[in-house]
Design a protein around this motif. Structure first.
Motif, short mmCIF file in Angstrom:
data_model
loop_
_atom_site.label_atom_id
_atom_site.label_comp_id
_atom_site.label_asym_id
_atom_site.label_seq_id
_atom_site.Cartn_x
_atom_site.Cartn_y
_atom_site.Cartn_z
N THR A 171 0.78 -1.24 0.00
CA THR A 171 0.00 0.00 0.00
C THR A 171 0.81 1.28 0.00
OG1 THR A 171 -0.01 -0.15 2.40
CG2 THR A 171 -1.95 -1.00 1.25
N GLY A 172 2.11 1.20 0.15
CA GLY A 172 2.90 2.43 0.20
C GLY A 172 3.11 2.97 1.60
N ALA A 173 2.52 2.31 2.62
CA ALA A 173 2.85 2.69 4.00
C ALA A 173 4.20 2.06 4.35
CB ALA A 173 1.77 2.19 4.94
N ASP A 174 4.86 2.62 5.37
CA ASP A 174 6.17 2.11 5.79
C ASP A 174 6.01 1.57 7.22
OD1 ASP A 174 8.68 1.83 6.90
OD2 ASP A 174 9.51 3.61 5.92
N VAL A 175 6.27 0.30 7.41
CA VAL A 175 5.98 -0.32 8.71
C VAL A 175 6.77 0.32 9.85
CG1 VAL A 175 7.70 -2.21 8.67
CG2 VAL A 175 5.49 -2.55 9.80
N LYS A 176 7.96 0.86 9.55
CA LYS A 176 8.73 1.53 10.61
C LYS A 176 7.98 2.77 11.10
CE LYS A 176 13.60 0.80 10.71
NZ LYS A 176 14.93 1.25 10.33
N LEU A 213 22.42 2.58 0.73
CA LEU A 213 22.67 1.36 -0.06
C LEU A 213 22.18 1.55 -1.50
CD1 LEU A 213 21.61 -1.23 2.65
CD2 LEU A 213 23.91 -1.00 1.70
N GLU A 214 21.05 2.22 -1.62
CA GLU A 214 20.52 2.47 -2.97
C GLU A 214 21.46 3.40 -3.75
OE1 GLU A 214 16.49 3.63 -2.15
OE2 GLU A 214 15.82 1.54 -2.17
N LYS A 215 22.04 4.35 -3.01
CA LYS A 215 22.98 5.26 -3.65
C LYS A 215 24.18 4.48 -4.19
CE LYS A 215 23.13 9.21 -1.00
NZ LYS A 215 23.97 9.89 -0.03
N ILE A 216 24.61 3.47 -3.46
CA ILE A 216 25.74 2.64 -3.91
C ILE A 216 25.36 1.89 -5.18
CG2 ILE A 216 27.15 0.61 -3.29
CD1 ILE A 216 26.99 1.51 -0.38
N GLY A 217 24.08 1.56 -5.30
CA GLY A 217 23.64 0.83 -6.49
C GLY A 217 22.83 -0.42 -6.20
N PHE A 218 22.69 -0.75 -4.92
CA PHE A 218 21.92 -1.96 -4.56
C PHE A 218 20.45 -1.81 -4.90
CE2 PHE A 218 25.41 -2.71 -1.48
CZ PHE A 218 25.60 -4.09 -1.65
N GLU A 219 19.82 -2.89 -5.29
CA GLU A 219 18.36 -2.92 -5.30
C GLU A 219 17.96 -3.42 -3.91
OE1 GLU A 219 16.15 -4.65 -8.61
OE2 GLU A 219 14.69 -5.43 -7.16
N VAL A 220 17.41 -2.51 -3.11
CA VAL A 220 17.14 -2.84 -1.70
C VAL A 220 15.67 -3.24 -1.52
CG1 VAL A 220 17.11 -1.96 0.66
CG2 VAL A 220 18.91 -1.23 -0.92
N HIS A 221 15.50 -4.34 -0.79
CA HIS A 221 14.14 -4.72 -0.41
C HIS A 221 14.04 -4.68 1.11
CE1 HIS A 221 12.71 -6.19 -4.38
NE2 HIS A 221 14.01 -6.28 -4.58
N ALA A 222 13.31 -3.67 1.59
CA ALA A 222 13.12 -3.55 3.04
C ALA A 222 11.84 -4.29 3.40
CB ALA A 222 13.01 -2.09 3.40
N LEU A 223 11.69 -4.56 4.68
CA LEU A 223 10.45 -5.18 5.14
C LEU A 223 9.40 -4.10 5.30
CD1 LEU A 223 11.56 -7.49 8.05
CD2 LEU A 223 10.20 -8.21 6.10
N GLY A 224 8.22 -4.41 4.89
CA GLY A 224 7.13 -3.50 5.16
C GLY A 224 7.26 -2.15 4.48
N LYS A 225 7.83 -2.16 3.31
CA LYS A 225 7.97 -0.90 2.56
C LYS A 225 7.90 -1.25 1.08
CE LYS A 225 10.91 3.15 2.62
NZ LYS A 225 12.22 3.66 2.92
N GLY A 226 6.97 -0.65 0.38
CA GLY A 226 6.86 -0.94 -1.05
C GLY A 226 8.11 -0.51 -1.78
N THR A 227 8.49 -1.25 -2.83
CA THR A 227 9.69 -0.82 -3.56
C THR A 227 9.29 -0.33 -4.94
OG1 THR A 227 9.97 -3.18 -4.04
CG2 THR A 227 11.52 -2.17 -2.52
#
Ligand code: NAD
Ligand code: UGA
Length: 461
Positions: free
Chosen positions: A244-249, A447-461
């Motif tokens: 949904t675009g909410a961030d669990v944190k 991490l994204e700035k470095i170039g990683f594709e980051v998958h966080a928990l509870g956060k839409g990517t």
């Protein structure tokens, strides 16, 4: 009561018996504390510089007391004979066979302690349940003891107390030093006071709660069930956040500042692990079923089901993101312990994550600061999961684990994971380089700035 108060014995030198008794020895120099265990290897390690468990602050306390008023021994008989206050801190795992398999507590060790005390007791004793047990276990111990109260000659009394332990691994020494509360359940006030007086050497009296036996036994299961329920609740919301675009944190912070909810145990994760949460909830479920409370049982069962779902959903996302297959792909796993600051892998979520990745053909390279590969393999075996050691490799450093990997997967929230130079890892990884943060602990923007594709928990990517 006519018992001697100068010496205590603890049967079971594990994660609870060791730290708890070491703390009592430290705080009560007037007492002699003996910890006995039938596992000779474990006792040898307690008597060496290489303690059998990793727990911050524990080596210092053991060093200060061992040989003075803290002793580790395999001589269970002598321990029972010489002490009139006996703690039972043995394991109470989930039954793996027979009636209640997979849910009920396996009480064979606690029963064997009862029988051993009955066999060797030479005088009246206070027997304290430190292990986590199903409600009414004290009744079973009392029956075993009273059926044998004239063994060894002469009549003896046995007073049974429930004194569940609330320490968490990784913070055990602090938890023992400054407990939120100590809980003592019993039927005879004089016996309760013997134990309360021991704790009062360092715990304020108003934090020593006294209840009846059954409230005390049940409170331990309920405390763990409520804590685990919070983790499953926030994990369930993390799934919704991802859609949904909410961030669990942000949600956790927003709800946790409500003083009625509070901020603790709201960190979304790959799932809870550890030797007790699942076992104690399943035990609660079983007890409810025994009393015909099926709705209550299924309410608590959901906490475990949600946890299993979280582990498999997290791993499913890894596989799906890596173009639906991890066959022959190197995956770096950071952290195998069920939480930071422990080497314990019992019921660690890493087990299911690695198993799923390996079943899909992945090559799993694990780095954990404290976990030994032997312990990881033993835990797989306990769960009847076959592991091909060509697919499950322990790396000596995070660099080694990450070199040539397609993805980094963070499974334990070790502090040192925050300090790594992820740019260096990135440079030596396959591209696109993925990072799945199963603890939501790293700086994702960085991490994204470095170039990683980051998958966080509870956060839409
Ligand atoms: P553990 O497996 O680390 O230790 C138990 C020890 O008891 C083992 O070393 C075993 O050899 C010994 N033992 C078993 N039967 C024996 C017998 N008859 N005679 C002598 N020794 C015997 O277990 P643990 O993690 O310390 O847990 C102990 C209890 O405390 C469990 O009921 C658990 O649910 C509860 N508990 C654990 C934690 C935790 O953080 N691990 C916290 C609170 C409560
Ligand atoms: C837990 C309880 O916290 C103790 O009070 C209890 O004595 C103990 O179980 C027991 O009976 O064995 P422990 O399992 O050692 O202690 O560790 P916790 O800090 O409770 O963590 C349990 C699991 O939940 C870990 O995998 C942890 O990573 C996870 N967790 C915890 C989360 O995923 N999110 C959180 O917000 C908190």
């Amino acid at each position: 009561l006519g018992i001697r108060l100068n010496r205590i014995c603890c049967i079971g030198a594990g994660y609870v018996g060791g730290p708890t008794m070491a703390t009592i020895a430290l705080k009560c120099p007037q007492l002699e504390v003996v910890i006995v265990d039938m596992n000779e290897d474990r006792i040898n390690r307690w008597n060496s510089d290489d303690l059998p468990i990793y727990e911050p602050g524990l080596p210092e306390v053991v060093k200060a007391c061992r040989g003075k008023n803290l002793f580790f021994s395999t001589d269970v008989k002598k321990g029972i004979e010489e002490s009139d206050i006996i703690f039972a801190s043995v394991n109470t795992p989930t039954k793996t066979q027979g009636v209640g398999k997979g849910r009920a507590a396996d009480l064979r060790y606690i029963e064997s302690v009862g029988r051993t005390i009955a066999q060797y007791a030479n005088r009246s004793k206070i027997v304290i349940e430190k292990s986590t047990v199903p409600i009414k276990t004290a009744e079973a111990i009392a029956r075993v003891l009273s059926a044998n109260e004239t063994a060894n000659g002469g009549h003896k009394n046995f007073w049974i107390l429930s004194n569940p332990e609330f320490l968490a691994e990784g913070t055990a020494m602090k938890d023992l030093d400054e407990p939120d509360r100590v809980l003592i359940g019993g039927q005879e006030q004089d016996a309760i006071m013997v134990l309360a007086d021991i704790y009062a050497n360092w715990v304020p009296r108003d934090r020593i709660l006294m209840t009846n036996l059954w409230s005390s036994e049940l409170s331990k299961l309920v405390a763990n069930a409520m804590l685990a329920q919070r983790v499953s609740s926030i994990n369930s919301i993390s799934r919704l956040c991802e859609r949904t675009g909410a961030d669990v944190k942000e949600v956790a912070r927003a709800i946790g500042t409500d003083s009625r909810i509070g901020p603790k145990f709201l960190n979304a994760s790959v799932g809870f692990g550890g030797s007790c949460f699942q076992k104690d909830i399943l035990n609660l479920v079983y007890i409810c079923q025994q009393f015909g409370l099926d709705e209550v049982a299924s309410y608590w069962q959901q906490v475990v089901d949600m946890n299993d779902h979280q582990k498999s959903a997290f791993t499913g996302k890894i596989i799906q993101s890596l173009f639906n297959t991890v066959t022959k792909k190197k995956i770096a796993i950071l952290g195998f312990a069920f939480k930071k600051d422990t080497g314990d892998v019992r019921e660690t979520p890493a087990l299911m994550v690695c198993d799923m990745l390996m079943k899909d053909g992945g090559l799993v390279y694990v780095y954990d600061p404290k976990v030994l590969i032997e312990d990881a393999l033993t835990e797989f075996k306990y769960h009847e999961i076959e592991v091909n050691t060509d697919q499950f490799i322990f790396s000596k450093s995070p660099e080694e684990a990450c070199e040539g990997a397609h993805a980094i997967v963070v499974l334990t929230e070790w502090d040192e994971f925050k300090t790594y130079d992820y740019k260096k890892f990135y440079d030596k990884m396959m591209k696109p380089a993925f990072l799945f943060d199963g603890r939501n602990m790293l700086d994702h923007a960085e991490l994204e700035k470095i170039g990683f594709e980051v998958h966080a928990l509870g956060k839409g990517t």
